[in-house]
Scaffold this active site. Structure first.
Site, PDB file in Angstrom:
ATOM      1  N   ASP A 188     -11.215   9.048   5.026  1.00 39.64           N
ATOM      2  CA  ASP A 188     -12.454   9.662   5.535  1.00 39.64           C
ATOM      3  C   ASP A 188     -13.120   8.848   6.636  1.00 39.64           C
ATOM      4  O   ASP A 188     -14.098   9.297   7.228  1.00 39.64           O
ATOM      5  CB  ASP A 188     -13.456   9.829   4.380  1.00 39.64           C
ATOM      6  CG  ASP A 188     -12.919  10.796   3.337  1.00 39.64           C
ATOM      7  OD1 ASP A 188     -12.129  11.686   3.729  1.00 39.64           O
ATOM      8  OD2 ASP A 188     -13.261  10.637   2.151  1.00 39.64           O
ATOM      9  N   TYR A 233      10.110  -0.744  13.976  1.00 39.02           N
ATOM     10  CA  TYR A 233       8.832  -0.118  13.610  1.00 39.02           C
ATOM     11  C   TYR A 233       9.043   0.917  12.499  1.00 39.02           C
ATOM     12  O   TYR A 233       9.413   2.061  12.758  1.00 39.02           O
ATOM     13  CB  TYR A 233       8.265   0.537  14.872  1.00 39.02           C
ATOM     14  CG  TYR A 233       6.912   1.168  14.740  1.00 39.02           C
ATOM     15  CD1 TYR A 233       5.763   0.402  14.633  1.00 39.02           C
ATOM     16  CD2 TYR A 233       6.779   2.555  14.767  1.00 39.02           C
ATOM     17  CE1 TYR A 233       4.516   0.998  14.546  1.00 39.02           C
ATOM     18  CE2 TYR A 233       5.534   3.159  14.688  1.00 39.02           C
ATOM     19  CZ  TYR A 233       4.414   2.368  14.577  1.00 39.02           C
ATOM     20  OH  TYR A 233       3.180   2.957  14.496  1.00 39.02           O
ATOM     21  N   VAL A 237       0.541   4.308   6.304  1.00 42.36           N
ATOM     22  CA  VAL A 237      -0.915   4.434   6.401  1.00 42.36           C
ATOM     23  C   VAL A 237      -1.262   5.915   6.360  1.00 42.36           C
ATOM     24  O   VAL A 237      -0.732   6.710   7.147  1.00 42.36           O
ATOM     25  CB  VAL A 237      -1.465   3.795   7.692  1.00 42.36           C
ATOM     26  CG1 VAL A 237      -2.976   3.601   7.584  1.00 42.36           C
ATOM     27  CG2 VAL A 237      -0.796   2.469   7.988  1.00 42.36           C
ATOM     28  N   HIS A 281     -11.056   3.795   9.598  1.00 42.87           N
ATOM     29  CA  HIS A 281     -10.210   2.661   9.217  1.00 42.87           C
ATOM     30  C   HIS A 281      -8.742   2.924   9.556  1.00 42.87           C
ATOM     31  O   HIS A 281      -8.027   2.039  10.039  1.00 42.87           O
ATOM     32  CB  HIS A 281     -10.359   2.419   7.710  1.00 42.87           C
ATOM     33  CG  HIS A 281     -10.008   1.031   7.295  1.00 42.87           C
ATOM     34  ND1 HIS A 281     -10.797  -0.046   7.558  1.00 42.87           N
ATOM     35  CD2 HIS A 281      -8.926   0.536   6.629  1.00 42.87           C
ATOM     36  CE1 HIS A 281     -10.242  -1.142   7.085  1.00 42.87           C
ATOM     37  NE2 HIS A 281      -9.097  -0.816   6.518  1.00 42.87           N
ATOM     38  N   TRP A 310       0.852  -1.199   0.000  1.00 41.75           N
ATOM     39  CA  TRP A 310       0.000   0.000   0.000  1.00 41.75           C
ATOM     40  C   TRP A 310       0.885   1.245   0.000  1.00 41.75           C
ATOM     41  O   TRP A 310       1.873   1.295   0.742  1.00 41.75           O
ATOM     42  CB  TRP A 310      -0.903   0.030   1.248  1.00 41.75           C
ATOM     43  CG  TRP A 310      -2.287  -0.458   0.993  1.00 41.75           C
ATOM     44  CD1 TRP A 310      -2.685  -1.760   0.909  1.00 41.75           C
ATOM     45  CD2 TRP A 310      -3.458   0.347   0.793  1.00 41.75           C
ATOM     46  NE1 TRP A 310      -4.028  -1.819   0.677  1.00 41.75           N
ATOM     47  CE2 TRP A 310      -4.537  -0.546   0.596  1.00 41.75           C
ATOM     48  CE3 TRP A 310      -3.712   1.711   0.758  1.00 41.75           C
ATOM     49  CZ2 TRP A 310      -5.838  -0.110   0.375  1.00 41.75           C
ATOM     50  CZ3 TRP A 310      -5.012   2.153   0.541  1.00 41.75           C
ATOM     51  CH2 TRP A 310      -6.052   1.249   0.343  1.00 41.75           C
ATOM     52  N   ARG A 336       8.737  12.392   4.799  1.00 40.32           N
ATOM     53  CA  ARG A 336       9.429  11.455   5.700  1.00 40.32           C
ATOM     54  C   ARG A 336      10.021  10.243   4.986  1.00 40.32           C
ATOM     55  O   ARG A 336      10.508   9.318   5.625  1.00 40.32           O
ATOM     56  CB  ARG A 336       8.430  10.981   6.783  1.00 40.32           C
ATOM     57  CG  ARG A 336       8.087  12.084   7.769  1.00 40.32           C
ATOM     58  CD  ARG A 336       6.780  11.842   8.500  1.00 40.32           C
ATOM     59  NE  ARG A 336       6.511  12.901   9.492  1.00 40.32           N
ATOM     60  CZ  ARG A 336       6.063  14.126   9.198  1.00 40.32           C
ATOM     61  NH1 ARG A 336       5.802  14.455   7.935  1.00 40.32           N
ATOM     62  NH2 ARG A 336       5.860  15.022  10.141  1.00 40.32           N
ATOM     63  N   SER A 368      -0.292  -2.743   5.402  1.00 45.05           N
ATOM     64  CA  SER A 368       0.418  -2.608   6.680  1.00 45.05           C
ATOM     65  C   SER A 368      -0.084  -3.598   7.729  1.00 45.05           C
ATOM     66  O   SER A 368       0.696  -4.073   8.562  1.00 45.05           O
ATOM     67  CB  SER A 368       0.272  -1.177   7.211  1.00 45.05           C
ATOM     68  OG  SER A 368       1.020  -0.303   6.403  1.00 45.05           O
ATOM     69  N   PHE A 369      -1.382  -3.901   7.682  1.00 45.77           N
ATOM     70  CA  PHE A 369      -1.912  -4.832   8.682  1.00 45.77           C
ATOM     71  C   PHE A 369      -1.234  -6.196   8.575  1.00 45.77           C
ATOM     72  O   PHE A 369      -1.051  -6.890   9.586  1.00 45.77           O
ATOM     73  CB  PHE A 369      -3.433  -4.966   8.533  1.00 45.77           C
ATOM     74  CG  PHE A 369      -4.078  -5.605   9.721  1.00 45.77           C
ATOM     75  CD1 PHE A 369      -4.245  -4.890  10.904  1.00 45.77           C
ATOM     76  CD2 PHE A 369      -4.499  -6.923   9.691  1.00 45.77           C
ATOM     77  CE1 PHE A 369      -4.813  -5.481  12.015  1.00 45.77           C
ATOM     78  CE2 PHE A 369      -5.071  -7.528  10.791  1.00 45.77           C
ATOM     79  CZ  PHE A 369      -5.232  -6.806  11.965  1.00 45.77           C
ATOM     80  N   GLU A 370      -0.831  -6.556   7.352  1.00 50.37           N
ATOM     81  CA  GLU A 370      -0.176  -7.855   7.130  1.00 50.37           C
ATOM     82  C   GLU A 370       1.296  -7.848   7.555  1.00 50.37           C
ATOM     83  O   GLU A 370       1.971  -8.889   7.523  1.00 50.37           O
ATOM     84  CB  GLU A 370      -0.285  -8.269   5.652  1.00 50.37           C
ATOM     85  CG  GLU A 370      -1.669  -8.745   5.235  1.00 50.37           C
ATOM     86  CD  GLU A 370      -2.703  -7.620   5.176  1.00 50.37           C
ATOM     87  OE1 GLU A 370      -2.387  -6.553   4.610  1.00 50.37           O
ATOM     88  OE2 GLU A 370      -3.809  -7.809   5.717  1.00 50.37           O
TER      89      GLU A 370
HETATM   90  C1  DLZ Z   1      -7.602  -1.025   3.598  1.00 44.81           C
HETATM   91  C2  DLZ Z   1      -6.415  -0.131   3.745  1.00 44.81           C
HETATM   92  C3  DLZ Z   1      -6.581   1.261   3.730  1.00 44.81           C
HETATM   93  C4  DLZ Z   1      -7.909   1.925   3.578  1.00 44.81           C
HETATM   94  N1  DLZ Z   1      -5.524   2.086   3.811  1.00 44.81           N
HETATM   95  C5  DLZ Z   1      -4.290   1.550   3.945  1.00 44.81           C
HETATM   96  C6  DLZ Z   1      -3.151   2.398   4.049  1.00 44.81           C
HETATM   97  O1  DLZ Z   1      -3.222   3.635   3.991  1.00 44.81           O
HETATM   98  N2  DLZ Z   1      -1.948   1.806   4.196  1.00 44.81           N
HETATM   99  C7  DLZ Z   1      -1.778   0.457   4.256  1.00 44.81           C
HETATM  100  O2  DLZ Z   1      -0.647  -0.021   4.416  1.00 44.81           O
HETATM  101  N3  DLZ Z   1      -2.836  -0.367   4.144  1.00 44.81           N
HETATM  102  C8  DLZ Z   1      -4.076   0.141   3.979  1.00 44.81           C
HETATM  103  N4  DLZ Z   1      -5.146  -0.687   3.872  1.00 44.81           N
HETATM  104  C9  DLZ Z   1      -4.921  -2.139   3.770  1.00 44.81           C
HETATM  105  C10 DLZ Z   1      -4.780  -2.861   5.124  1.00 44.81           C
HETATM  106  O3  DLZ Z   1      -3.492  -2.630   5.693  1.00 44.81           O
HETATM  107  C11 DLZ Z   1      -4.934  -4.380   4.915  1.00 44.81           C
HETATM  108  O4  DLZ Z   1      -4.071  -4.793   3.883  1.00 44.81           O
HETATM  109  C12 DLZ Z   1      -6.359  -4.747   4.544  1.00 44.81           C
HETATM  110  O5  DLZ Z   1      -7.272  -4.261   5.505  1.00 44.81           O
HETATM  111  C13 DLZ Z   1      -6.519  -6.284   4.443  1.00 44.81           C
HETATM  112  O6  DLZ Z   1      -6.200  -6.893   5.671  1.00 44.81           O
END
Ligand code: DLZ
Length: 162
Positions: A93, A121, A89, A96, A31, A135, A65-67
């Site tokens: 709006d 981190y 991230v 999330h 992302w 950054r 990023s969540f992964e």
């Molecule tokens: C869904 C989502 C959104 C809206 N924004 C970002 C972001 O700005 N940066 C980022 O790294 N990932 C984003 N994701 C994806 C989530 O991290 C994750 O991949 C999904 O929710 C699936 O688990």
């Protein structure tokens, strides 16, 4: 927490241990890959500048990023001395942003307690794209450089702790 007056690429070079022989895993989120690619570039360049061999840097990507939590967990199980988790991230709006930032931050923090290897981190959390650009090699330096220096120092810490 302000980084307004702090350049992320500024550090005391004499405080960084020789990194020859250190092995580093880097997990990078896809992302905002214009940002995470620049952070990755900064991290790799700085690791190599201090002696890490290119062949001792293992880079893997994850979708978001969540992964990074799962990715860093798996990476830490391999033959690396530390893991750098890189993501970006950007606030949107909906709430999330808060959930992703909080979840990822706690996930990485927890890894540092349970894995036995430092997980650095490298998550940029910003209100807009410009703050992220600033950054990731822009006017505030590159957080990737900071992560590389931190990884080297934490590996050295691990080697010397008694
Ligand atoms: C869904 C989502 C959104 C809206 N924004 C970002 C972001 O700005 N940066 C980022 O790294 N990932 C984003 N994701 C994806 C989530 O991290 C994750 O991949 C999904 O929710 C699936 O688990």
């Amino acid at each position: 927490m302000a980084t307004k007056n702090h350049n992320l690429s500024d550090y005391d070079i004499t405080s960084v241990p020789d990194a020859t022989g250190m092995k580093v895993g880097i997990v990078v989120s896809e992302w905002n890959d214009n940002i995470t690619g620049a952070l990755l570039q900064g991290a790799v360049t700085t690791l190599m500048k201090h002696g890490v061999a290119e062949t001792d840097i293992n880079v893997m990507t994850v979708p978001g990023s969540f992964e990074l939590i799962f990715g860093a967990t798996q990476m830490a199980k391999t033959e690396v001395d530390a893991v750098i988790a890189i993501g970006c991230v950007i606030r949107g709006d909906t709430p999330h942003f808060d959930y992703i930032c909080e979840g990822t931050t706690y996930g990485i923090a927890r890894l540092n307690q349970v894995q036995g290897k430092p997980v650095i981190y490298g998550l940029i959390t910003t209100n807009d794209m410009q703050q992220a650009i600033d950054r990731s090699g822009g006017k505030l330096g590159n957080k990737g450089d900071e992560c590389a220096v931190t990884a080297i120092k934490m590996i050295d810490f691990t080697r010397h702790i008694k």
